[in-house]
Write a protein that holds these residues in place. Structure first.
Motif, short mmCIF file in Angstrom:
data_model
loop_
_atom_site.label_atom_id
_atom_site.label_comp_id
_atom_site.label_asym_id
_atom_site.label_seq_id
_atom_site.Cartn_x
_atom_site.Cartn_y
_atom_site.Cartn_z
N ASN A 110 0.83 -1.21 0.00
CA ASN A 110 0.00 0.00 0.00
C ASN A 110 0.86 1.26 0.00
O ASN A 110 0.35 2.37 0.03
CB ASN A 110 -0.97 0.01 1.19
CG ASN A 110 -0.28 0.28 2.52
OD1 ASN A 110 0.95 0.25 2.62
ND2 ASN A 110 -1.07 0.52 3.55
N HIS A 291 4.23 -2.16 3.19
CA HIS A 291 2.88 -2.08 3.75
C HIS A 291 2.99 -1.64 5.20
O HIS A 291 3.79 -2.17 5.96
CB HIS A 291 2.18 -3.44 3.65
CG HIS A 291 0.69 -3.35 3.63
ND1 HIS A 291 -0.05 -2.96 4.74
CD2 HIS A 291 -0.22 -3.58 2.65
CE1 HIS A 291 -1.34 -2.97 4.43
NE2 HIS A 291 -1.47 -3.34 3.17
N ASP A 292 2.17 -0.65 5.56
CA ASP A 292 2.21 -0.14 6.93
C ASP A 292 1.12 -0.76 7.81
O ASP A 292 0.90 -0.31 8.94
CB ASP A 292 2.08 1.39 6.94
CG ASP A 292 0.78 1.86 6.29
OD1 ASP A 292 -0.07 1.02 5.95
OD2 ASP A 292 0.62 3.09 6.11
N ARG A 294 -2.10 -0.74 7.26
CA ARG A 294 -3.36 0.00 7.22
C ARG A 294 -4.05 -0.19 5.87
O ARG A 294 -3.63 0.37 4.87
CB ARG A 294 -3.13 1.49 7.45
CG ARG A 294 -2.39 1.82 8.73
CD ARG A 294 -2.07 3.30 8.82
NE ARG A 294 -1.23 3.62 9.96
CZ ARG A 294 -0.74 4.83 10.21
NH1 ARG A 294 -0.98 5.82 9.37
NH2 ARG A 294 0.01 5.04 11.28
N GLY A 295 -5.09 -0.98 5.84
CA GLY A 295 -5.94 -1.07 4.66
C GLY A 295 -5.37 -1.89 3.53
O GLY A 295 -4.41 -2.66 3.68
N TYR A 411 -4.60 5.60 0.63
CA TYR A 411 -5.19 6.17 1.84
C TYR A 411 -6.65 5.72 1.97
O TYR A 411 -7.44 5.88 1.04
CB TYR A 411 -5.11 7.70 1.81
CG TYR A 411 -3.70 8.21 1.98
CD1 TYR A 411 -3.14 8.34 3.25
CD2 TYR A 411 -2.93 8.52 0.88
CE1 TYR A 411 -1.84 8.79 3.40
CE2 TYR A 411 -1.63 8.97 1.02
CZ TYR A 411 -1.09 9.10 2.29
OH TYR A 411 0.21 9.53 2.44
N GLN A 412 -6.94 5.18 3.13
CA GLN A 412 -8.26 4.60 3.38
C GLN A 412 -9.31 5.68 3.68
O GLN A 412 -8.99 6.78 4.15
CB GLN A 412 -8.19 3.63 4.56
CG GLN A 412 -7.30 2.42 4.31
CD GLN A 412 -7.82 1.53 3.22
OE1 GLN A 412 -8.97 1.09 3.26
NE2 GLN A 412 -7.00 1.27 2.21
#
Length: 422
Positions: A110, A291-292, A294-295, A411-412
């Motif tokens: 992401n 990937h962090d 998140r989402g 960004y989610q």
């Protein structure tokens, strides 16, 4: 304890702002809120600083980016954005220069980051008696909580042109000058360990990737350097950079002169690059896929958005008080266009309208909202249910961070796809 942490966060942000970096909240917005009289000037400033810290955290920034005019956005990153953007042309195919390995890596990430090498640290190196080019990428801007799943090193190479035969006459001289050599050469990519071998005194290195390429083509070549970058970013190894070796098979053991001559067809150094104007886009490029936690991944952004749009089209067949309204966020209005490369803005939408009694099925209401609306019908002291977003989708942003590194990130919860009474 919470109050102490909050005060420290506010002080940290205030220090950043005092150092000269313009904040993410437009000055007009700050002034309007401060003059609204809702809070004391001190409370107002504290609240705005906390909100600004939340904005910085949302983007994974420490301060507002202020890129210089010399900042370069690699075309490869622009191509990746166009391919994966939820707001772009969904028929866009993957870039020709993007290998299958990179496409698989992008499907799991992401966050995609690009790094140009540090020109001041590039050097010629001797490896196994051959002259090679060593260069270094500074990866310290990658957050500790970001897991690097893959990395590719991208190098541009020129086609090798054949020499003119001395026996050629003037009639076919121009054709001979453009005759393309039919040979090939091998490009090897090594990870440097920086520890000299006991006997030779040369630095230790391990081969990461290799490719036999045709002399007759000019194109970008991608090499898998995931093992090295994963070790460096996880703290399990020290970053001493990469070494590029160019070998021509028919030449056998290559001396330093031959290696340097062949390297001129692989653009790893400004000194070996003839067209200085195109050098910023032809520089070696390291691309990391991470990937962090998140989402969804960048690739899944488009798929999820398309599914949400199909769902929203069905909902629009029903007319109701609570519904989605148009809202276009123009990044130039809030002064973010200086560091956000693409898109220039996006359709965020918002929810507005009443939730009347009785609530219809198409208002996508929860059981609680249904009961609350029923109680409101007999007791006006209890408010009606609110019209709020019930379905949100992500977007992809291509931007320059505070270190002028180019990032493509997902960004989610940025776009309202559906509204309902809750």
């Amino acid at each position: 304890m919470v109050a102490v942490v909050r005060c420290l966060m506010v002080l940290l942000l205030a220090q950043v702002l005092l150092e000269g970096a313009t904040g993410l909240i437009p000055e007009v917005g700050r002034r309007k809120y401060s003059e609204s009289g809702k809070q004391t000037p001190e409370q107002s400033e504290s609240f705005l600083n906390e909100f600004e810290l939340r904005l910085l955290n949302m983007f994974g920034l420490r301060r507002r980016p202020t890129p210089s005019k010399q900042a370069v956005v690699p075309q490869y990153m622009v191509d990746l954005y166009r391919m994966h953007s939820a707001n772009g042309d969904h028929s866009t195919k993957r870039p020709k220069s993007m290998g299958k390995h990179a496409e698989r890596a992008a499907s799991k990430a992401n966050t995609i980051r690009s790094f140009h090498h540090e020109e001041s640290m590039e050097a010629l190196a001797s490896l196994k008696g051959k002259t090679t080019q060593q260069f270094y990428f500074n990866l310290t801007s990658i957050p500790e909580d970001e897991l690097i799943t893959s990395a590719e090193l991208r190098i541009y190479r020129d086609q090798v042109m054949g020499a003119t035969s001395p026996n050629n006459n003037s009639r076919n001289s121009s054709i001979s000058n453009s005759t393309i050599a039919g040979g090939s050469h091998r490009i090897n990519i090594y990870e440097m360990f920086g520890v000299p071998a006991a006997q030779s005194g040369e630095p230790l290195a391990r081969l990461l990737d290799t490719r036999l390429v045709q002399d007759s083509l000019s194109r970008w070549e991608s090499f898998d350097v995931s093992p090295a970058v994963s070790q460096w970013t996880s703290g399990k190894g020290h970053n001493h950079g990469f070494v590029v070796e160019v070998v021509h098979p028919e030449e056998g053991e290559i001396d330093g002169g031959h290696a340097k001559r062949r390297s001129r067809h692989v653009r790893v150094s400004r000194s070996l690059h003839q067209d200085q104007d195109s050098w910023p886009q032809a520089r070696p490029l390291l691309v990391t896929y991470g990937h962090d936690g998140r989402g969804d991944s960048v690739l899944h952004t488009r798929e999820k958005r398309q599914a949400a749009l199909r769902k929203q089209r069905r909902k629009h067949q029903h007319k109701a008080s609570c519904k989605r309204h148009a809202l276009y966020v123009d990044f130039s209005d809030v002064g973010w266009n200086e560091w956000i490369v693409a898109p220039p803005g996006y359709h965020a939408f918002y929810c507005h309208g009443e939730c009347p009694f009785p609530l219809a099925d198409h208002l996508n209401s929860t059981n609680h909202a249904i009961v609350q609306t029923l109680v409101n019908s007999v007791n006006s002291n209890i408010p009606r249910a609110c019209c709020v977003p019930t379905d949100l989708s992500p977007i992809s942003l291509l931007y320059l961070d505070e270190y002028e590194k180019v990032i493509l990130k997902n960004y989610q919860d940025m776009v309202v796809e559906g509204c309902g009474c809750r």
